[in-house]
Every structure is written in structure tokens, then in C-alpha cells.
Design a protein around this motif. Structure first.
Motif, PDB file in Angstrom:
ATOM      1  N   LYS A 194      23.018   7.786 -10.325  1.00  0.00           N
ATOM      2  CA  LYS A 194      22.039   7.283  -9.339  1.00  0.00           C
ATOM      3  C   LYS A 194      21.012   6.386 -10.026  1.00  0.00           C
ATOM      4  CE  LYS A 194      20.822  11.337  -7.817  1.00  0.00           C
ATOM      5  NZ  LYS A 194      21.824  12.141  -8.556  1.00  0.00           N
ATOM      6  N   ILE A 206      16.186   2.614  -6.168  1.00  0.00           N
ATOM      7  CA  ILE A 206      16.350   1.352  -5.427  1.00  0.00           C
ATOM      8  C   ILE A 206      14.984   0.794  -5.025  1.00  0.00           C
ATOM      9  CG2 ILE A 206      18.633   2.013  -4.634  1.00  0.00           C
ATOM     10  CD1 ILE A 206      17.394   2.414  -1.822  1.00  0.00           C
ATOM     11  N   THR A 260      14.207   0.969  -0.331  1.00  0.00           N
ATOM     12  CA  THR A 260      13.923   2.151   0.490  1.00  0.00           C
ATOM     13  C   THR A 260      13.313   1.744   1.824  1.00  0.00           C
ATOM     14  OG1 THR A 260      13.518   3.419  -1.543  1.00  0.00           O
ATOM     15  CG2 THR A 260      12.743   4.387   0.531  1.00  0.00           C
ATOM     16  N   ILE A 312      15.880   0.793   4.370  1.00  0.00           N
ATOM     17  CA  ILE A 312      16.606   1.939   4.908  1.00  0.00           C
ATOM     18  C   ILE A 312      15.741   2.691   5.908  1.00  0.00           C
ATOM     19  CG2 ILE A 312      17.602   4.182   4.282  1.00  0.00           C
ATOM     20  CD1 ILE A 312      18.739   2.787   1.793  1.00  0.00           C
ATOM     21  N   LEU A 317      19.910   6.096  -5.247  1.00  0.00           N
ATOM     22  CA  LEU A 317      21.279   6.095  -4.744  1.00  0.00           C
ATOM     23  C   LEU A 317      22.235   5.627  -5.827  1.00  0.00           C
ATOM     24  CD1 LEU A 317      20.836   4.330  -1.271  1.00  0.00           C
ATOM     25  CD2 LEU A 317      21.185   6.763  -1.652  1.00  0.00           C
ATOM     26  N   LEU A 345      24.807   2.299  -2.120  1.00  0.00           N
ATOM     27  CA  LEU A 345      23.935   1.242  -1.602  1.00  0.00           C
ATOM     28  C   LEU A 345      24.783   0.102  -1.035  1.00  0.00           C
ATOM     29  CD1 LEU A 345      21.126   0.134  -1.123  1.00  0.00           C
ATOM     30  CD2 LEU A 345      21.167  -0.810  -3.451  1.00  0.00           C
ATOM     31  N   GLN A 372      15.945  -4.680  -8.361  1.00  0.00           N
ATOM     32  CA  GLN A 372      16.907  -4.067  -7.425  1.00  0.00           C
ATOM     33  C   GLN A 372      17.134  -5.017  -6.243  1.00  0.00           C
ATOM     34  OE1 GLN A 372      17.421  -1.702  -9.466  1.00  0.00           O
ATOM     35  NE2 GLN A 372      15.353  -1.848 -10.291  1.00  0.00           N
ATOM     36  N   LEU A 392      19.835  -5.659  -2.682  1.00  0.00           N
ATOM     37  CA  LEU A 392      20.970  -5.515  -1.787  1.00  0.00           C
ATOM     38  C   LEU A 392      21.015  -6.795  -0.980  1.00  0.00           C
ATOM     39  CD1 LEU A 392      23.245  -4.110  -0.253  1.00  0.00           C
ATOM     40  CD2 LEU A 392      21.504  -2.999   1.171  1.00  0.00           C
ATOM     41  N   VAL A 443      25.248  -5.935  -4.757  1.00  0.00           N
ATOM     42  CA  VAL A 443      24.252  -4.960  -5.198  1.00  0.00           C
ATOM     43  C   VAL A 443      23.916  -5.253  -6.659  1.00  0.00           C
ATOM     44  CG1 VAL A 443      23.888  -2.533  -5.832  1.00  0.00           C
ATOM     45  CG2 VAL A 443      24.862  -3.112  -3.607  1.00  0.00           C
TER      46      VAL A 443
END
Length: 344
Positions: free
Chosen positions: A72, A75, A79, A82, A231, A236, A301, A303, A314
């Protein structure tokens, strides 16, 4: 468990040597602090590279870590994105307030706070970070004057967030604000009467086969909504694929398509040429004009979802609190991944 299907890059329209291109750039120190890169295209995992380096968990040193599929990673502020998805799920279930509800009506303990403009702050203003309050996260997150850190140190985080001086009319100006995300998360937990991580597991993570999750707790014992999720990289990437699938996963609608459409509208101009939706960064490629959707997190980080290319990327890295950490993903996308896409 809905594991990724893995296929060679050339079978998904990428150069066969894209893995080597990433490794060579890493060896030349052109991708400092890089920990992982994953690329999914057409619903299949086509690139997966892991490295070794110093890491931390929400500021707590973890030492030198050998990264891999089962490790893990923080991220950080992805967050927030999400949390935005979770609000859409809860809204569809009728468990959280409508977007036009005034925030102070939903936090009645703070009805003593002054200001006419403050009374007009809504849920949507929190989602788009346009509350109009004073908030500064431009300082290092090691600095107690950073507003997110000051929120963590406050005796009552929600009073701290809602009591910031008003500097603009709500809805008129975008200011990066982790406190706004904390308000949204609190409404989810309150409306669903469920601990935020438990709700996320049940409604979002478990349906995607995501089981190994951590959510760092803030100083008040609640999950740190602005930056606390950890994660695995493959998991992710599933969030990105869910977006490409318009909220659908294995014939189950996890996130309402209407919510994603609203989330990815260019709600407000943000930094530079970027826009901000409902806790998501939005923009267009400078060369090709293609729309992209992204979650950004401290330390590099990323995405990144490019619908027109059916592409998810990612990036995980350890450049925490470094101003140039964002350059890792720019280098990867501009010089390696996008050029590796075969014409047509």
C-alpha cells in the motif's frame, strides 16, 4: 476478487518497449522518488513498474521500501476525489443533503458564526472548494500555519473550518481547501450513520474487489478525509477504470453516471489552465485538446483518466512536500506514455 487482466502493451496499442523506456528514465534519475507506475488501457493492465525508495505514511517515516503489487501507498489528496465519489453514492441513496443545502443549516452547533455571506455557503460550494473563506495550503504541510495542519491541531475542526474569515462571495472564487473535504466527509458519515471507512468499504471498495485499505485517522478520531487513504496501486487504478466505465463495474452501477457527469463538469477555474469539479481536477491536453480527469496528491501521487484514449495512469512517488514533485507525472505522460501510444 475482480483482479486485473494483464496483457502486453503492444496488444493494447502501446509500444512494446514502454516498460524499458520508463526504467531507463528512472535509471537516468529523470523520475526522482518514483515508486510505481501503472497503465491500464481498454480495461486491461498493460504497464506495471515498481521501484525502491524512502517512503512515509502521513508524515511517519517508513524507511526504505521495496514496492510491489501488494504494497500500500499513501495517495494523499487523491483521497479527496474518492470522498467526492462517496458523496455521490450516498446522495443517490437519499442519505446526504442536496447540493443546494446551506452548510450552516447542516452544522447547527455553529449557528452563532457571523456573516451574511457565510449563511449562503452550500454543500456544492464545499464540493467545488468555493466556500469564499480564508484558507491557505500553499505552505508546507510541515508548517503549523498551513490551514489543513491548523485544522488538525484545532480543538474543534468543524468550527475552525466554518469560522474562517470570509474573503469572497461563496461560489465566486476557488481556493484549495482540505477543510471543505472534511465537511463533505462528515456529512457522509452523519447521513449514513456509518464510520466513513466502513461506508467506503461497503459501497465502493468491496464491489471493486478492493480489500486491503487503510485510512489514517485525524486528530479527532475520524478518517482524514483530505489526505489519509492508503491503497495498493492496482486498486487505485480500479477507481480510474470505474470512471472510464461511467460508474459501472461487472454489471453493477457503483457510482451513478449522473453524478460522474456532474463531478467532471468544469465547475470552476482553478490553478493555471486547470478546472475543478466535485473534488476532481479537470483539464485538456495542450497538444491534442483531449479531456482528462485526475486526482492529485502531495508527493507526486496521481490518478489520471483520459476517456478518449480509454486510458488510466497511476503514479506513486515519495516527493512529499517537494514543490517539483508534480513534474514526475508530467515527464511520464508527456515524454513516455503518450508518445508510446501507436498511431490509430
Amino acid at each position: 476478487m475482480h483482479a486485473w487482466e494483464i496483457t502486453p502493451p503492444e496488444d493494447a496499442g502501446l509500444r512494446a518497449d514502454v516498460d524499458e523506456m520508463i526504467d531507463e528514465a528512472f535509471d537516468r534519475n529523470e523520475l526522482p522518488d518514483l515508486h510505481a507506475v501503472l497503465v491500464a488501457r481498454h480495461g486491461k493492465l498493460v504497464v506495471e513498474r515498481y521501484y525502491q525508495g524512502e517512503d512515509e505514511s502521513w508524515g511517519r517515516p517508513l524507511g526504505n521500501v521495496v514496492f510491489g503489487p501488494d504494497v500500500k501507498h499513501d495517495i494523499r489528496s487523491i483521497t479527496k476525489s474518492i470522498v467526492g465519489l462517496l458523496y455521490g453514492i450516498a446522495l443517490d441513496e437519499g442519505q446526504v443533503p442536496a447540493l443546494d443545502r446551506p452548510l450552516l443549516d447542516l452544522f447547527p452547533a455553529y449557528d452563532d458564526l457571523p456573516g451574511d455571506d457565510r449563511l449562503t455557503m452550500t454543500v456544492e460550494h464545499a464540493l467545488t472548494m468555493t466556500l469564499g473563506t480564508e484558507w491557505d495550503e500553499s505552505l508546507s504541510y510541515n508548517d503549523r500555519r498551513n490551514s489543513e495542519i491548523a485544522m488538525e491541531l484545532a480543538d474543534d475542526r468543524y468550527r475552525f473550518i466554518l469560522d474562517r474569515p470570509m474573503v469572497a462571495e461563496p461560489g465566486s472564487t476557488w481556493t484549495y481547501n482540505g477543510g471543505a473535504t472534511a465537511l463533505i466527509a462528515h456529512l457522509i458519515a452523519g447521513g449514513t450513520e456509518t464510520f466513513l471507512l466502513d461506508y467506503a468499504r461497503e459501497r465502493l471498495f468491496a464491489p471493486l474487489g478492493i480489500i486491503d485499505v487503510e485510512w489514517t485517522l485525524g486528530s479527532n478520531g475520524e478518517p482524514a478525509a483530505a489526505s489519509g487513504l492508503r491503497l495498493r496501486p492496482r486498486d487505485l487504478a480500479k477507481i480510474g477504470q470505474l470512471i472510464l466505465n461511467e460508474g459501472l463495474w461487472h454489471d453493477r452501477q457503483i457510482v451513478p453516471k449522473s453524478w460522474l457527469d456532474a463531478s467532471f463538469a468544469d465547475s470552476v477555474a482553478a490553478d493555471g489552465e486547470l478546472f475543478y469539479g466535485y473534488q476532481w481536477w479537470l483539464g485538456r491536453g495542450r497538444k491534442d485538446g483531449r479531456r482528462w480527469i485526475a486526482g492529485f496528491g502531495n508527493g507526486g501521487q496521481r490518478l489520471i483518466v483520459i476517456p478518449d484514449l480509454d486510458l488510466v495512469v497511476v503514479v506513486m512517488a515519495g516527493g512529499y512536500n517537494q514543490l517539483g514533485a508534480w513534474k514526475i507525472s508530467v515527464k511520464l505522460m508527456a515524454d513516455i506514455i503518450l508518445p508510446a501510444l501507436e498511431p490509430g
